[in-house]
Design a protein around this motif. Structure first.
Motif, PDB file in Angstrom:
ATOM      1  N   ASP A  96     -45.827  88.692  65.589  1.00 15.26           N
ATOM      2  CA  ASP A  96     -47.019  88.062  65.003  1.00 15.26           C
ATOM      3  C   ASP A  96     -47.604  87.083  66.029  1.00 15.26           C
ATOM      4  O   ASP A  96     -47.177  85.931  66.128  1.00 15.26           O
ATOM      5  CB  ASP A  96     -46.594  87.341  63.719  1.00 15.26           C
ATOM      6  CG  ASP A  96     -47.771  86.729  62.961  1.00 15.26           C
ATOM      7  OD1 ASP A  96     -48.846  86.551  63.573  1.00 15.26           O
ATOM      8  OD2 ASP A  96     -47.615  86.430  61.771  1.00 15.26           O
ATOM      9  N   GLY A  97     -48.569  87.569  66.784  1.00 14.11           N
ATOM     10  CA  GLY A  97     -49.144  86.767  67.862  1.00 14.11           C
ATOM     11  C   GLY A  97     -49.845  85.518  67.367  1.00 14.11           C
ATOM     12  O   GLY A  97     -49.783  84.465  68.014  1.00 14.11           O
ATOM     13  N   GLN A  98     -50.465  85.621  66.208  1.00 10.01           N
ATOM     14  CA  GLN A  98     -51.191  84.457  65.680  1.00 10.01           C
ATOM     15  C   GLN A  98     -50.213  83.333  65.331  1.00 10.01           C
ATOM     16  O   GLN A  98     -50.444  82.164  65.636  1.00 10.01           O
ATOM     17  CB  GLN A  98     -51.977  84.876  64.430  1.00 10.01           C
ATOM     18  CG  GLN A  98     -52.993  83.845  63.998  1.00 10.01           C
ATOM     19  CD  GLN A  98     -53.644  84.202  62.658  1.00 10.01           C
ATOM     20  OE1 GLN A  98     -53.466  85.306  62.135  1.00 10.01           O
ATOM     21  NE2 GLN A  98     -54.390  83.260  62.113  1.00 10.01           N
ATOM     22  N   LEU A  99     -49.091  83.704  64.719  1.00  8.57           N
ATOM     23  CA  LEU A  99     -48.096  82.690  64.371  1.00  8.57           C
ATOM     24  C   LEU A  99     -47.519  82.067  65.644  1.00  8.57           C
ATOM     25  O   LEU A  99     -47.419  80.843  65.754  1.00  8.57           O
ATOM     26  CB  LEU A  99     -46.951  83.295  63.548  1.00  8.57           C
ATOM     27  CG  LEU A  99     -45.873  82.275  63.218  1.00  8.57           C
ATOM     28  CD1 LEU A  99     -46.213  81.521  61.936  1.00  8.57           C
ATOM     29  CD2 LEU A  99     -44.508  82.895  63.105  1.00  8.57           C
ATOM     30  N   ALA A 100     -47.164  82.907  66.595  1.00  7.81           N
ATOM     31  CA  ALA A 100     -46.567  82.395  67.837  1.00  7.81           C
ATOM     32  C   ALA A 100     -47.538  81.429  68.511  1.00  7.81           C
ATOM     33  O   ALA A 100     -47.146  80.329  68.944  1.00  7.81           O
ATOM     34  CB  ALA A 100     -46.234  83.554  68.770  1.00  7.81           C
ATOM     35  N   HIS A 101     -48.792  81.799  68.563  1.00 11.29           N
ATOM     36  CA  HIS A 101     -49.788  80.948  69.205  1.00 11.29           C
ATOM     37  C   HIS A 101     -49.901  79.612  68.478  1.00 11.29           C
ATOM     38  O   HIS A 101     -49.920  78.544  69.085  1.00 11.29           O
ATOM     39  CB  HIS A 101     -51.143  81.664  69.255  1.00 11.29           C
ATOM     40  CG  HIS A 101     -52.178  80.868  69.972  1.00 11.29           C
ATOM     41  ND1 HIS A 101     -53.100  80.090  69.302  1.00 11.29           N
ATOM     42  CD2 HIS A 101     -52.401  80.678  71.278  1.00 11.29           C
ATOM     43  CE1 HIS A 101     -53.857  79.466  70.185  1.00 11.29           C
ATOM     44  NE2 HIS A 101     -53.455  79.815  71.389  1.00 11.29           N
ATOM     45  N   GLY A 102     -49.946  79.674  67.142  1.00 17.20           N
ATOM     46  CA  GLY A 102     -50.065  78.445  66.351  1.00 17.20           C
ATOM     47  C   GLY A 102     -48.880  77.522  66.549  1.00 17.20           C
ATOM     48  O   GLY A 102     -49.037  76.299  66.614  1.00 17.20           O
ATOM     49  N   LEU A 103     -47.683  78.091  66.659  1.00 18.47           N
ATOM     50  CA  LEU A 103     -46.492  77.251  66.809  1.00 18.47           C
ATOM     51  C   LEU A 103     -46.402  76.634  68.195  1.00 18.47           C
ATOM     52  O   LEU A 103     -45.852  75.549  68.374  1.00 18.47           O
ATOM     53  CB  LEU A 103     -45.216  78.079  66.556  1.00 18.47           C
ATOM     54  CG  LEU A 103     -45.008  78.587  65.127  1.00 18.47           C
ATOM     55  CD1 LEU A 103     -43.749  79.447  65.057  1.00 18.47           C
ATOM     56  CD2 LEU A 103     -44.908  77.427  64.139  1.00 18.47           C
ATOM     57  N   MET A 104     -46.951  77.343  69.187  1.00 21.13           N
ATOM     58  CA  MET A 104     -46.808  76.867  70.573  1.00 21.13           C
ATOM     59  C   MET A 104     -47.939  75.947  71.004  1.00 21.13           C
ATOM     60  O   MET A 104     -47.786  75.194  71.954  1.00 21.13           O
ATOM     61  CB  MET A 104     -46.730  78.069  71.516  1.00 21.13           C
ATOM     62  CG  MET A 104     -45.400  78.788  71.428  1.00 21.13           C
ATOM     63  SD  MET A 104     -45.236  80.047  72.690  1.00 21.13           S
ATOM     64  CE  MET A 104     -46.089  81.428  72.007  1.00 21.13           C
ATOM     65  N   SER A 105     -49.059  76.018  70.313  1.00 24.88           N
ATOM     66  CA  SER A 105     -50.198  75.222  70.756  1.00 24.88           C
ATOM     67  C   SER A 105     -49.933  73.726  70.576  1.00 24.88           C
ATOM     68  O   SER A 105     -49.685  73.267  69.456  1.00 24.88           O
ATOM     69  CB  SER A 105     -51.435  75.623  69.936  1.00 24.88           C
ATOM     70  OG  SER A 105     -52.434  74.651  70.123  1.00 24.88           O
TER      71      SER A 105
ATOM     72  N   LEU B  22     -43.310  78.154  58.456  1.00 23.69           N
ATOM     73  CA  LEU B  22     -43.817  78.305  59.821  1.00 23.69           C
ATOM     74  C   LEU B  22     -45.319  78.590  59.798  1.00 23.69           C
ATOM     75  O   LEU B  22     -46.077  78.049  60.609  1.00 23.69           O
ATOM     76  CB  LEU B  22     -43.090  79.425  60.559  1.00 23.69           C
ATOM     77  CG  LEU B  22     -41.630  79.202  60.925  1.00 23.69           C
ATOM     78  CD1 LEU B  22     -41.138  80.301  61.863  1.00 23.69           C
ATOM     79  CD2 LEU B  22     -41.409  77.855  61.598  1.00 23.69           C
ATOM     80  N   LYS B  23     -45.736  79.416  58.865  1.00 23.77           N
ATOM     81  CA  LYS B  23     -47.169  79.763  58.806  1.00 23.77           C
ATOM     82  C   LYS B  23     -48.005  78.546  58.445  1.00 23.77           C
ATOM     83  O   LYS B  23     -49.079  78.338  59.005  1.00 23.77           O
ATOM     84  CB  LYS B  23     -47.401  80.901  57.806  1.00 23.77           C
ATOM     85  CG  LYS B  23     -46.912  82.228  58.360  1.00 23.77           C
ATOM     86  CD  LYS B  23     -47.188  83.362  57.425  1.00 23.77           C
ATOM     87  CE  LYS B  23     -46.798  84.670  58.098  1.00 23.77           C
ATOM     88  NZ  LYS B  23     -46.747  85.787  57.171  1.00 23.77           N
ATOM     89  N   ARG B  24     -47.483  77.756  57.528  1.00 18.75           N
ATOM     90  CA  ARG B  24     -48.210  76.514  57.161  1.00 18.75           C
ATOM     91  C   ARG B  24     -48.383  75.636  58.388  1.00 18.75           C
ATOM     92  O   ARG B  24     -49.468  75.165  58.702  1.00 18.75           O
ATOM     93  CB  ARG B  24     -47.398  75.747  56.111  1.00 18.75           C
ATOM     94  CG  ARG B  24     -48.044  75.659  54.740  1.00 18.75           C
ATOM     95  CD  ARG B  24     -47.379  74.699  53.810  1.00 18.75           C
ATOM     96  NE  ARG B  24     -45.957  74.517  53.939  1.00 18.75           N
ATOM     97  CZ  ARG B  24     -45.030  75.248  53.303  1.00 18.75           C
ATOM     98  NH1 ARG B  24     -45.399  76.247  52.541  1.00 18.75           N
ATOM     99  NH2 ARG B  24     -43.747  74.996  53.448  1.00 18.75           N
ATOM    100  N   GLU B  25     -47.270  75.447  59.103  1.00 19.40           N
ATOM    101  CA  GLU B  25     -47.313  74.551  60.271  1.00 19.40           C
ATOM    102  C   GLU B  25     -48.191  75.120  61.396  1.00 19.40           C
ATOM    103  O   GLU B  25     -48.729  74.376  62.189  1.00 19.40           O
ATOM    104  CB  GLU B  25     -45.890  74.331  60.799  1.00 19.40           C
ATOM    105  CG  GLU B  25     -45.023  73.507  59.866  1.00 19.40           C
ATOM    106  CD  GLU B  25     -45.287  72.024  60.000  1.00 19.40           C
ATOM    107  OE1 GLU B  25     -45.385  71.540  61.131  1.00 19.40           O
ATOM    108  OE2 GLU B  25     -45.391  71.357  58.964  1.00 19.40           O
ATOM    109  N   ALA B  26     -48.263  76.442  61.437  1.00 18.76           N
ATOM    110  CA  ALA B  26     -49.082  77.076  62.486  1.00 18.76           C
ATOM    111  C   ALA B  26     -50.550  77.149  62.076  1.00 18.76           C
ATOM    112  O   ALA B  26     -51.377  77.678  62.809  1.00 18.76           O
ATOM    113  CB  ALA B  26     -48.538  78.470  62.789  1.00 18.76           C
ATOM    114  N   GLY B  27     -50.855  76.647  60.875  1.00 19.17           N
ATOM    115  CA  GLY B  27     -52.245  76.599  60.421  1.00 19.17           C
ATOM    116  C   GLY B  27     -52.760  77.928  59.913  1.00 19.17           C
ATOM    117  O   GLY B  27     -53.967  78.197  59.957  1.00 19.17           O
ATOM    118  N   MET B  28     -51.867  78.781  59.419  1.00 23.69           N
ATOM    119  CA  MET B  28     -52.307  80.104  58.928  1.00 23.69           C
ATOM    120  C   MET B  28     -52.445  80.128  57.412  1.00 23.69           C
ATOM    121  O   MET B  28     -51.826  79.369  56.719  1.00 23.69           O
ATOM    122  CB  MET B  28     -51.289  81.176  59.358  1.00 23.69           C
ATOM    123  CG  MET B  28     -51.230  81.352  60.843  1.00 23.69           C
ATOM    124  SD  MET B  28     -49.792  82.308  61.372  1.00 23.69           S
ATOM    125  CE  MET B  28     -50.154  83.918  60.712  1.00 23.69           C
TER     126      MET B  28
END
Ligand code: URA
Length: 239
Positions: free
Chosen positions: A117-126, A233-239
């Motif tokens: 899930d690229g969107q999740l990974a990006h959100g967590l790493m940003s 994780l999704k909440r924290e990644a802004g999804m």
């Protein structure tokens, strides 16, 4: 934690009737997170990775795997000479195009999230999302109270980069601490400790975005995230 009977999950995929599902399970052709299951009534996490005859039961587009990475393994998808994180997963996981969300040094252990899930990974790493990653460190030297302020205010690493505010919690021995950072530059925690006069001799990632590494996972072991962990994780990644 959403649990369902294994035979029901198989039939919910639309590929098998309930009785076909039972037969498949009883004949040892069904695995859950890499473990062969032979009882149709066994309850499994709905987020688990199920395979039939080695093929992923693909009713999930995205997969989220918590790996307790051992030292000596690269957080990469492939490498010509070293073992990489994906090598630790059974064959059926290799087709899912998983990759590590964020880096963890070769000599470090702990929570490595493998996902497609690229969107999740990006959100967590940003760094802009300010997602906490907590590390346990053991160092040569000792932390002191002043180091808490130093890391809170930020230190200069990589020549001219000022780190974002980080939290230092010194443990019972002043040579051990938990450090919370919200970014992930190369060797960041090690460099921040050096700025406090301490050389890291052991580093382990304990949590990502409030999801803690499952203490029952030995190094090299993995499991799928639970639905609650995935949602967190999704909440924290802004999804
Ligand atoms: N900081 C480090 O120094 N190394 C890691 O692997 C992760 C964070």
């Amino acid at each position: 934690m959403a649990l369902s009977r294994l035979d029901r999950m198989l039939s919910a995929s639309g590929k098998y009737t309930r009785s076909q599902a039972k037969d498949l399970i009883r004949s040892g052709r069904v695995s859950v997170d890499g473990v062969c299951m032979t009882k149709p009534e066994v309850k499994c996490e709905e987020s688990a990775m199920i395979t039939v005859n080695g093929e992923a039961l693909n009713f999930r587009e995205f997969h989220y795997i918590m790996l307790n990475k051992p030292a000596g393994v690269l957080s990469a998808t492939e490498d010509r000479k070293d073992t990489v994180a994906l090598d630790l997963l059974p064959a059926q996981f290799q087709k899912l195009k998983l990759f590590p969300a964020g880096r963890l040094d070769k000599d470090a252990e702990g929570f490595l999230l493998l996902t497609n899930d690229g969107q999740l990974a990006h959100g967590l790493m940003s760094p802009r999302r300010h997602v906490d990653k907590v590390y346990y460190v053991r160092v040569e030297g000792e932390f002191c109270e002043k180091d808490k302020i130093t890391l809170q205010e930020g230190v200069i690493i990589d020549g001219d980069y000022k780190t974002m505010p980080a939290k230092l919690q010194i443990l019972d021995s002043a040579s051990e601490a938990e450090i919370t950072v919200q970014e992930g530059r190369f060797h960041q925690v090690k460099k921040m400790c050096l700025a406090c006069g301490c050389r890291v001799v052991y580093l382990k990632r304990l949590s990502i975005a409030g999801v803690r590494l499952d203490p029952s996972l030995q190094t090299g072991e993995f499991r799928s995230l639970t639905e609650e962990e995935e949602a967190q994780l999704k909440r924290e990644a802004g999804m």
